[in-house]
Motif scaffolding. Structure first.
Motif, PDB file in Angstrom:
ATOM      1  N   ARG A  54       0.834  -1.202   0.000  1.00  0.00           N
ATOM      2  CA  ARG A  54       0.000   0.000   0.000  1.00  0.00           C
ATOM      3  C   ARG A  54       0.871   1.256   0.000  1.00  0.00           C
ATOM      4  NH1 ARG A  54      -5.186  -1.543   3.790  1.00  0.00           N
ATOM      5  NH2 ARG A  54      -3.585  -1.889   5.348  1.00  0.00           N
ATOM      6  N   ASN A  55       1.953   1.215   0.762  1.00  0.00           N
ATOM      7  CA  ASN A  55       2.842   2.366   0.851  1.00  0.00           C
ATOM      8  C   ASN A  55       3.603   2.600  -0.449  1.00  0.00           C
ATOM      9  OD1 ASN A  55       4.250   4.493   2.423  1.00  0.00           O
ATOM     10  ND2 ASN A  55       6.027   3.153   2.139  1.00  0.00           N
ATOM     11  N   ILE A  56       4.118   1.525  -1.043  1.00  0.00           N
ATOM     12  CA  ILE A  56       4.899   1.644  -2.279  1.00  0.00           C
ATOM     13  C   ILE A  56       4.047   2.191  -3.422  1.00  0.00           C
ATOM     14  CG2 ILE A  56       6.057   0.307  -4.097  1.00  0.00           C
ATOM     15  CD1 ILE A  56       7.827   0.704  -1.704  1.00  0.00           C
ATOM     16  N   TYR A  57       2.815   1.686  -3.537  1.00  0.00           N
ATOM     17  CA  TYR A  57       1.967   2.040  -4.671  1.00  0.00           C
ATOM     18  C   TYR A  57       0.870   3.056  -4.330  1.00  0.00           C
ATOM     19  CZ  TYR A  57       4.139  -1.746  -7.285  1.00  0.00           C
ATOM     20  OH  TYR A  57       5.040  -2.566  -7.939  1.00  0.00           O
ATOM     21  N   LYS A  58       0.922   3.568  -3.084  1.00  0.00           N
ATOM     22  CA  LYS A  58      -0.065   4.571  -2.650  1.00  0.00           C
ATOM     23  C   LYS A  58      -1.499   4.058  -2.837  1.00  0.00           C
ATOM     24  CE  LYS A  58       3.563   7.065  -2.064  1.00  0.00           C
ATOM     25  NZ  LYS A  58       4.206   7.041  -0.718  1.00  0.00           N
ATOM     26  N   ILE A  59      -1.711   2.828  -2.423  1.00  0.00           N
ATOM     27  CA  ILE A  59      -3.031   2.209  -2.522  1.00  0.00           C
ATOM     28  C   ILE A  59      -3.846   2.576  -1.287  1.00  0.00           C
ATOM     29  CG2 ILE A  59      -4.271   0.012  -2.538  1.00  0.00           C
ATOM     30  CD1 ILE A  59      -1.878  -1.191  -4.029  1.00  0.00           C
ATOM     31  N   SER A  60      -5.063   2.993  -1.483  1.00  0.00           N
ATOM     32  CA  SER A  60      -5.955   3.290  -0.362  1.00  0.00           C
ATOM     33  C   SER A  60      -6.968   2.159  -0.207  1.00  0.00           C
ATOM     34  CB  SER A  60      -6.683   4.618  -0.602  1.00  0.00           C
ATOM     35  OG  SER A  60      -7.440   4.558  -1.797  1.00  0.00           O
ATOM     36  N   GLY A  61      -7.738   2.206   0.858  1.00  0.00           N
ATOM     37  CA  GLY A  61      -8.765   1.195   1.056  1.00  0.00           C
ATOM     38  C   GLY A  61      -8.321   0.086   1.982  1.00  0.00           C
ATOM     39  N   ASN A  62      -9.292  -0.682   2.448  1.00  0.00           N
ATOM     40  CA  ASN A  62      -9.055  -1.798   3.354  1.00  0.00           C
ATOM     41  C   ASN A  62      -9.436  -3.110   2.678  1.00  0.00           C
ATOM     42  OD1 ASN A  62      -8.316  -0.111   5.637  1.00  0.00           O
ATOM     43  ND2 ASN A  62     -10.482   0.473   5.684  1.00  0.00           N
ATOM     44  N   TYR A  63      -8.881  -4.218   3.206  1.00  0.00           N
ATOM     45  CA  TYR A  63      -9.064  -5.501   2.538  1.00  0.00           C
ATOM     46  C   TYR A  63      -9.238  -6.628   3.545  1.00  0.00           C
ATOM     47  CZ  TYR A  63      -7.290  -2.812  -1.357  1.00  0.00           C
ATOM     48  OH  TYR A  63      -7.134  -1.846  -2.309  1.00  0.00           O
ATOM     49  N   SER A  64      -9.976  -7.627   3.124  1.00  0.00           N
ATOM     50  CA  SER A  64     -10.061  -8.891   3.845  1.00  0.00           C
ATOM     51  C   SER A  64      -9.352  -9.951   3.011  1.00  0.00           C
ATOM     52  CB  SER A  64     -11.531  -9.287   4.059  1.00  0.00           C
ATOM     53  OG  SER A  64     -11.620 -10.596   4.589  1.00  0.00           O
ATOM     54  N   ILE A  65      -8.500 -10.732   3.658  1.00  0.00           N
ATOM     55  CA  ILE A  65      -7.745 -11.769   2.950  1.00  0.00           C
ATOM     56  C   ILE A  65      -7.988 -13.108   3.635  1.00  0.00           C
ATOM     57  CG2 ILE A  65      -5.434 -12.644   2.390  1.00  0.00           C
ATOM     58  CD1 ILE A  65      -4.532  -9.783   1.993  1.00  0.00           C
ATOM     59  N   SER A  66      -8.321 -14.123   2.844  1.00  0.00           N
ATOM     60  CA  SER A  66      -8.455 -15.489   3.352  1.00  0.00           C
ATOM     61  C   SER A  66      -7.682 -16.428   2.437  1.00  0.00           C
ATOM     62  CB  SER A  66      -9.925 -15.912   3.433  1.00  0.00           C
ATOM     63  OG  SER A  66     -10.533 -15.867   2.166  1.00  0.00           O
ATOM     64  N   ILE A  67      -7.236 -17.539   2.998  1.00  0.00           N
ATOM     65  CA  ILE A  67      -6.330 -18.438   2.274  1.00  0.00           C
ATOM     66  C   ILE A  67      -6.820 -19.871   2.364  1.00  0.00           C
ATOM     67  CG2 ILE A  67      -3.956 -19.308   2.145  1.00  0.00           C
ATOM     68  CD1 ILE A  67      -3.263 -16.663   3.770  1.00  0.00           C
ATOM     69  N   ARG A  68      -6.813 -20.557   1.233  1.00  0.00           N
ATOM     70  CA  ARG A  68      -6.997 -22.009   1.177  1.00  0.00           C
ATOM     71  C   ARG A  68      -5.756 -22.576   0.512  1.00  0.00           C
ATOM     72  NH1 ARG A  68     -11.798 -19.991  -0.671  1.00  0.00           N
ATOM     73  NH2 ARG A  68     -11.305 -20.544  -2.815  1.00  0.00           N
TER      74      ARG A  68
END
Length: 272
Positions: A54-68
């Protein structure tokens, strides 16, 4: 968005001279990334990975991440790298950010150092998971040296209860092995991929591999050894018929078993 990438096994470990190589398996991890009102991550390491990108690319917003995932963690089968490249790839795609292959690999490697899941950045493991096949990289300079496809031979993976984290090898002195590793790289460049895998694993052999290796070789494998730092053991077969016999013997000795093949497909968006 669901991003699918694969784990793999080591060919050359980059701890010694900064050059590493890894081969992809059909061992999938699916990482689902969803925009949300509040961040939700399975681990602190993933949170730090997202914050770095997010810092490198100046991405805003929040995210949910799940893994299988079918990749067991801490076994030398590249679970951390499959996750890192999947998260970076998914975030950039979701935010319509253009990137080159080299750029995404470099930033995923730097993010892996930042969140303490890798000592070298694991550019070799990231490239393997990103491209499929096998890749040779200069991890110290975050540079891809070569990539190749593999024969899709059958692979038996054998794991015990112990795990080995790459970060725990940070203080180990590998300098006595520099000449050996220079020759390993020459061996790989000459096309002797499988033999290089086996020789590389010998450096990390702690004396616990011999019984599993002998069982695998005695059931029709043409090569067997440790996947880099391990503790996963691999056996290579030209056909699937002998793998079941090896699996029964290893299961009776308390090991866990994964049946797979080498894989030439790289990272991709998967349908839910």
């Amino acid at each position: 968005m669901i991003v699918e990438a694969n784990g793999g096994i080591s060919i050359i470990s980059a701890f010694v001279n900064g050059h590493g190589a890894a081969a992809a398996l059909k061992l999938p991890m699916q990482t689902e990334i969803t925009p949300t009102d509040q961040d939700s991550f399975p681990s602190t390491e993933i949170g730090k990975l997202v914050d770095y990108i997010r810092n490198i690319y100046k991405i805003s917003g929040n995210y949910s991440i799940s893994i299988r995932s079918e990749i067991p963690p801490g076994m030398g089968l590249k679970s951390s790298s499959a996750l890192a490249i999947s998260v970076v790839f998914g975030l950039l795609k979701m935010n319509s950010i253009n990137f080159t292959d080299n750029e995404i690999l470099r930033n995923a490697a730097r993010a892996s150092i930042y969140n303490n899941t890798s000592v070298t950045g694991a550019m070799d493991d990231l490239a393997m998971s990103y491209y499929g096949g096998y890749c040779l990289t200069d991890n110290g300079n975050f540079r891809l040296l070569s990539r190749h496809e593999l024969e899709e031979d059958f692979v038996l993976i054998c794991t015990g209860k112990d795990t080995v984290e790459s970060i725990n090898l940070k203080k180990k002195d590998f300098s006595p092995y520099i000449n050996f590793y220079n020759r390993l790289e020459d061996n790989l460049k000459a096309g002797r991929v499988y033999e290089t895998m086996v020789l590389n694993g010998l450096i990390f052999d702690d004396g616990n591999d011999s019984k599993a290796v002998k069982t695998i070789l005695a059931t029709g494998a043409f090569l067997a050894g440790r996947s880099g730092k391990g503790p996963a053991i691999f056996g290579l077969y030209k056909s699937e018929e002998h793998i079941d016999r090896a699996s029964k013997l290893l299961l009776s000795d308390g090991y866990s078993i994964i049946k797979s093949r080498f894989n030439n497909r790289g990272i991709h968006i998967s349908e839910p």
